[in-house]
Enzyme design. Structure first.
Site, PDB file in Angstrom:
ATOM      1  N   TRP A   1      23.710  44.299   3.815  1.00 35.88           N
ATOM      2  CA  TRP A   1      25.005  44.539   3.181  1.00 35.88           C
ATOM      3  C   TRP A   1      25.020  46.024   2.804  1.00 35.88           C
ATOM      4  O   TRP A   1      24.485  46.432   1.771  1.00 35.88           O
ATOM      5  CB  TRP A   1      25.163  43.681   1.930  1.00 35.88           C
ATOM      6  CG  TRP A   1      25.199  42.212   2.211  1.00 35.88           C
ATOM      7  CD1 TRP A   1      26.309  41.433   2.369  1.00 35.88           C
ATOM      8  CD2 TRP A   1      24.072  41.329   2.352  1.00 35.88           C
ATOM      9  NE1 TRP A   1      25.947  40.111   2.603  1.00 35.88           N
ATOM     10  CE2 TRP A   1      24.579  40.023   2.602  1.00 35.88           C
ATOM     11  CE3 TRP A   1      22.684  41.504   2.298  1.00 35.88           C
ATOM     12  CZ2 TRP A   1      23.750  38.922   2.784  1.00 35.88           C
ATOM     13  CZ3 TRP A   1      21.860  40.417   2.497  1.00 35.88           C
ATOM     14  CH2 TRP A   1      22.391  39.142   2.735  1.00 35.88           C
TER      15      TRP A   1
ATOM     16  N   GLY B   1       5.645  50.451  12.249  1.00 38.05           N
ATOM     17  CA  GLY B   1       6.035  51.689  12.901  1.00 38.05           C
ATOM     18  C   GLY B   1       6.233  52.837  11.936  1.00 38.05           C
ATOM     19  O   GLY B   1       5.916  53.994  12.252  1.00 38.05           O
ATOM     20  N   ASP B   2       6.736  52.541  10.741  1.00 42.95           N
ATOM     21  CA  ASP B   2       6.959  53.586   9.739  1.00 42.95           C
ATOM     22  C   ASP B   2       5.647  54.215   9.285  1.00 42.95           C
ATOM     23  O   ASP B   2       5.542  55.433   9.123  1.00 42.95           O
ATOM     24  CB  ASP B   2       7.684  53.004   8.525  1.00 42.95           C
ATOM     25  CG  ASP B   2       8.955  52.254   8.895  1.00 42.95           C
ATOM     26  OD1 ASP B   2       9.550  52.568   9.945  1.00 42.95           O
ATOM     27  OD2 ASP B   2       9.340  51.356   8.129  1.00 42.95           O
TER      28      ASP B   2
END
Length: 321
Positions: free
Chosen positions: A106, A261-262
């Protein structure tokens, strides 16, 4: 001291609490904060890299908590723009039995989406020239409109003329783009501007289905490329050579693949800034990612971080020819 600017969005994170059930009324969720480039910034700071986070937040209590949390991690917040009346975005994570995650967002009116169209934007973009590396992901690019992306790319190109390197992480999420044609166009522009591209088969096959590893890598003209395969292997291409780097076998169970991945990106960038070659940097990336996925959540406890290795950090930059 070498420095990194991470550009992106941090959101409020809702994660299913242990014992809760997303399918049952009254299921419990824990609240935290997260975002791909923010996760990378945290791990960079823990690896003793000077890092600033560039984003926009609201003037609400949740945004105050984010700023406090980033400061506690030694992430610079001087480039964070606060927008009266705005709020950060929100996302929820659900995990399957194998630790794979599904996200629900959101964020349409989140403050970070306005970062490229504010009175402060020019000053923010001009500051990119003062960093050794500018790091952002495809998720970062997806939250801006076409004019905002063009403005950002123009600033990155100016910064590169003074020696700043641009690292692009492909981190593709289809729901963030109006269609794949737009995403392919933006990816091509990022590939052309980048000094280092961090990518994966998961990201690129979603955009270019059916292509081989060789075809996918050929799409990326960047001089330095890290291409992570479905198995824990990276294919590297860099000036003067290519290499294959395999992760060491896992000795602990995988709990949560969020931020794999970060964290890889953070360890890779930190190692390159410290003088390691691409192979050594990829090995460092695999080591940290393999550790991170053994813990729940994007950010592992500080005590779980690997021992620090002392390097001689890069302190000078050479302008791009």
């Amino acid at each position: 001291m070498a420095s990194v600017a991470c550009i992106g969005e941090c959101m409020v994170e809702l994660r299913q609490a242990q014992g809760g059930s997303a399918g049952q009324s009254g299921g419990l969720y824990s609240r935290g904060f997260g975002g791909d480039t923010l996760n990378t910034a945290v791990y960079l700071a823990r690896l003793e890299v000077k890092v600033d986070y560039l984003t926009a937040l609201g003037d609400d209590a949740l945004s105050d908590e984010m700023i406090a949390a980033w400061n506690a991690e030694s992430i610079g917040t001087r480039r964070v723009v606060r927008l009266p009346g705005k709020l950060p975005g929100l996302y929820m994570i659900q995990l399957d039995a194998k630790g794979e995650r599904q996200f629900f967002h959101w964020r349409d009116s989140a403050a970070a989406r306005q970062l490229m169209s504010l009175p402060e934007t020019d000053e923010l973009l001009n500051s990119l020239m003062s960093y050794d590396i500018v790091y952002l992901s495809a998720i970062t690019l997806s939250i801006y409109d076409t004019a905002g992306r063009d403005r950002l790319f123009a600033a990155i190109k100016r910064a590169r003329l003074l020696g700043t390197r641009f690292v692009f992480d492909t981190n593709f999420r289809a729901r963030g783009w109006p269609d794949r044609d737009v995403a392919r166009e933006v990816f091509a522009a990022a590939f052309a501007a980048a000094d280092i591209v961090l990518t994966s088969t998961e990201d690129l096959l979603a955009l270019y289905p059916g292509e081989s590893h060789e075809q996918l890598m050929a799409r990326i003209p960047a001089p330095e490329l890290v291409f992570r395969l479905a198995e824990p292997v990276s294919l590297l291409r860099f000036p003067g050579g290519t290499s294959e780097v395999r992760a060491e076998p896992m000795t602990k169970p995988v709990v949560d693949t969020t931020a794999a991945g970060d964290s890889f990106a953070a360890a890779y960038i930190a190692a390159r800034l410290a003088g390691s070659d691409p192979v050594e940097a990829a090995q460092a990336g695999h080591r940290l990612a393999s550790l991170v996925i053994c813990y729940a959540g994007a950010i592992i406890p500080g005590y779980a971080m690997p021992p620090k290795k002392r390097h001689r950090p890069a302190t000078t930059r050479q302008a791009t020819k």
